[in-house]
Design a protein around this motif. Structure first.
Motif, short mmCIF file in Angstrom:
data_model
loop_
_atom_site.label_atom_id
_atom_site.label_comp_id
_atom_site.label_asym_id
_atom_site.label_seq_id
_atom_site.Cartn_x
_atom_site.Cartn_y
_atom_site.Cartn_z
N THR A 173 9.63 2.29 11.34
CA THR A 173 10.57 1.25 10.93
C THR A 173 10.03 0.59 9.68
O THR A 173 8.87 0.12 9.67
CB THR A 173 10.75 0.20 12.03
N ALA A 174 10.86 0.55 8.60
CA ALA A 174 10.44 -0.09 7.36
C ALA A 174 10.53 -1.60 7.51
O ALA A 174 11.49 -2.14 8.07
CB ALA A 174 11.29 0.39 6.20
N ILE A 175 9.53 -2.32 7.01
CA ILE A 175 9.52 -3.78 6.97
C ILE A 175 9.19 -4.19 5.55
O ILE A 175 8.90 -3.34 4.68
CB ILE A 175 8.49 -4.37 7.96
N GLU A 176 9.24 -5.47 5.26
CA GLU A 176 8.96 -5.94 3.91
C GLU A 176 7.51 -5.64 3.55
O GLU A 176 6.58 -6.15 4.19
CB GLU A 176 9.24 -7.43 3.83
N GLY A 177 7.32 -4.83 2.51
CA GLY A 177 5.99 -4.49 2.03
C GLY A 177 5.27 -3.49 2.87
O GLY A 177 4.05 -3.29 2.69
N GLY A 178 5.95 -2.77 3.81
CA GLY A 178 5.23 -1.80 4.62
C GLY A 178 6.09 -1.21 5.70
O GLY A 178 7.30 -1.05 5.54
N PHE A 179 5.48 -0.91 6.90
CA PHE A 179 6.20 -0.26 7.98
C PHE A 179 5.47 -0.48 9.29
O PHE A 179 4.30 -0.88 9.33
CB PHE A 179 6.33 1.24 7.70
N THR A 180 6.16 -0.15 10.38
CA THR A 180 5.55 -0.06 11.71
C THR A 180 5.90 1.32 12.27
O THR A 180 6.95 1.89 11.97
CB THR A 180 6.09 -1.14 12.66
N TYR A 181 4.97 1.83 13.12
CA TYR A 181 5.19 3.15 13.71
C TYR A 181 4.80 3.08 15.18
O TYR A 181 3.66 2.73 15.52
CB TYR A 181 4.37 4.21 12.99
N ARG A 182 5.75 3.44 16.08
CA ARG A 182 5.51 3.49 17.52
C ARG A 182 5.35 4.96 17.93
O ARG A 182 6.18 5.80 17.57
CB ARG A 182 6.66 2.84 18.26
N SER A 183 4.30 5.24 18.68
CA SER A 183 3.98 6.63 19.03
C SER A 183 5.06 7.24 19.92
O SER A 183 5.71 6.54 20.72
CB SER A 183 2.63 6.68 19.75
N GLY A 184 5.17 8.56 19.82
CA GLY A 184 6.11 9.29 20.67
C GLY A 184 5.43 9.88 21.88
O GLY A 184 6.10 10.29 22.84
N VAL A 185 4.11 9.96 21.95
CA VAL A 185 3.37 10.54 23.07
C VAL A 185 2.09 9.72 23.25
O VAL A 185 1.50 9.24 22.27
CB VAL A 185 3.06 12.02 22.82
N ASP A 186 1.68 9.58 24.49
CA ASP A 186 0.44 8.81 24.77
C ASP A 186 -0.80 9.63 24.36
O ASP A 186 -0.76 10.86 24.34
CB ASP A 186 0.36 8.47 26.26
N VAL A 187 -1.86 8.90 24.08
CA VAL A 187 -3.14 9.53 23.70
C VAL A 187 -4.06 9.49 24.91
O VAL A 187 -4.20 8.45 25.58
CB VAL A 187 -3.78 8.81 22.50
N ALA A 188 -4.72 10.62 25.21
CA ALA A 188 -5.64 10.71 26.35
C ALA A 188 -6.90 9.87 26.09
O ALA A 188 -7.24 9.56 24.95
CB ALA A 188 -6.01 12.17 26.59
N PRO A 189 -7.63 9.48 27.17
CA PRO A 189 -8.88 8.73 26.99
C PRO A 189 -9.85 9.50 26.11
O PRO A 189 -10.13 10.68 26.33
CB PRO A 189 -9.41 8.58 28.42
N GLY A 190 -10.36 8.83 25.08
CA GLY A 190 -11.28 9.46 24.14
C GLY A 190 -10.59 10.32 23.12
O GLY A 190 -11.24 10.83 22.19
N GLY A 191 -9.27 10.51 23.21
CA GLY A 191 -8.55 11.33 22.27
C GLY A 191 -8.11 10.54 21.05
O GLY A 191 -8.33 9.32 20.95
N SER A 192 -7.47 11.20 20.08
CA SER A 192 -7.06 10.56 18.84
C SER A 192 -5.74 11.16 18.36
O SER A 192 -5.33 12.25 18.80
CB SER A 192 -8.13 10.70 17.77
N ALA A 193 -5.09 10.43 17.45
CA ALA A 193 -3.84 10.90 16.79
C ALA A 193 -3.92 10.50 15.33
O ALA A 193 -4.41 9.40 14.99
CB ALA A 193 -2.63 10.28 17.47
#
Length: 219
Positions: A173-193
């Motif tokens: 979602t675009a906001i003033e001067g930037g954006f926000t991003y909500r993940s589509g899948v959860d990240v496992a413990p110790g994992g990364s995206a």
């Protein structure tokens, strides 16, 4: 007749004494010796009565003999206990209760411990004329699978697009001067995206970057 006989005897004695003067001298010497003996005896008797007796001698003070378990290193003084002058033989004296050493457990600022929760690291992947490609590496520091939300802002500029590398996409979602991003899948413990995005007409240094409200580490 008797009176005529006595007169010659006294005259004979007087004549004998006059003819022998040493007899008078001897008698005077005897009298003087007797008087001297009497006077000497009287003087001795008076001196024995009037002269006070000699005072008794003061007692002799002897120092105490130290025991074999403690040997004094200093000289022994009369009237003082030798134990008071015993010095330690271990050199420098140490305090009976040494102060405890205080160690600082402050975290090293160059290598802080990883915080619990969702954390992110921001960096610029590529820059070009009029824009750049940025990246936020999201890591799950918890013990359960979790979703995440990234928020990045700049001093002006225009948000073009955002995507997750090799994973199911979420929603940007675009906001003033930037954006926000909500993940589509959860990240496992110790994992990364890995979230990447395209920005134009702004400086690549963000004014804000958070993952679930936790500030990002600028790479």
């Amino acid at each position: 007749m008797s009176g005529s006989r006595r007169a010659p005897r006294s005259s004979r004695a007087t004549a004998a004494i006059a003819s022998s003067p040493w007899i008078l001298v001897a008698a005077g010497v005897v009298v003087m010796v007797v008087l001297l003996v009497i006077a000497l005896g009287a003087y001795r008797g008076r001196s024995g009565v009037d002269t006070p007796p000699d005072p008794p001698a003061p007692p002799l003070l002897l120092p105490e003999v130290p025991s074999s378990s403690a040997t004094p290193t200093g000289p022994v003084r009369p009237g003082l206990s030798p134990r008071a002058s015993v010095q330690p033989t271990t050199g420098v004296a140490t305090p009976p209760h040494p102060a405890p050493r205080v160690t600082s457990r402050a975290a090293n600022p160059t290598s802080p411990p990883p915080p619990a929760g969702m954390i992110g690291r921001y960096r610029v992947v590529n820059s070009f004329d009029g824009g750049f490609i940025g990246e936020v590496l999201v890591r799950n520091g918890t013990a359960e699978r979790r979703g995440w939300t990234v928020r990045v802002t700049y001093a002006g500029g225009r948000f073009v697009t955002a995507w997750v590398e090799s994973s199911e996409q979420g929603r940007a979602t675009a906001i003033e001067g930037g954006f926000t991003y909500r993940s589509g899948v959860d990240v496992a413990p110790g994992g990364s995206a890995t979230l990447r995005f395209h920005m134009e007409r702004t400086d690549s240094r963000p004014t804000g970057c958070t993952v679930d409200g936790t500030p990002c580490v600028l790479g």
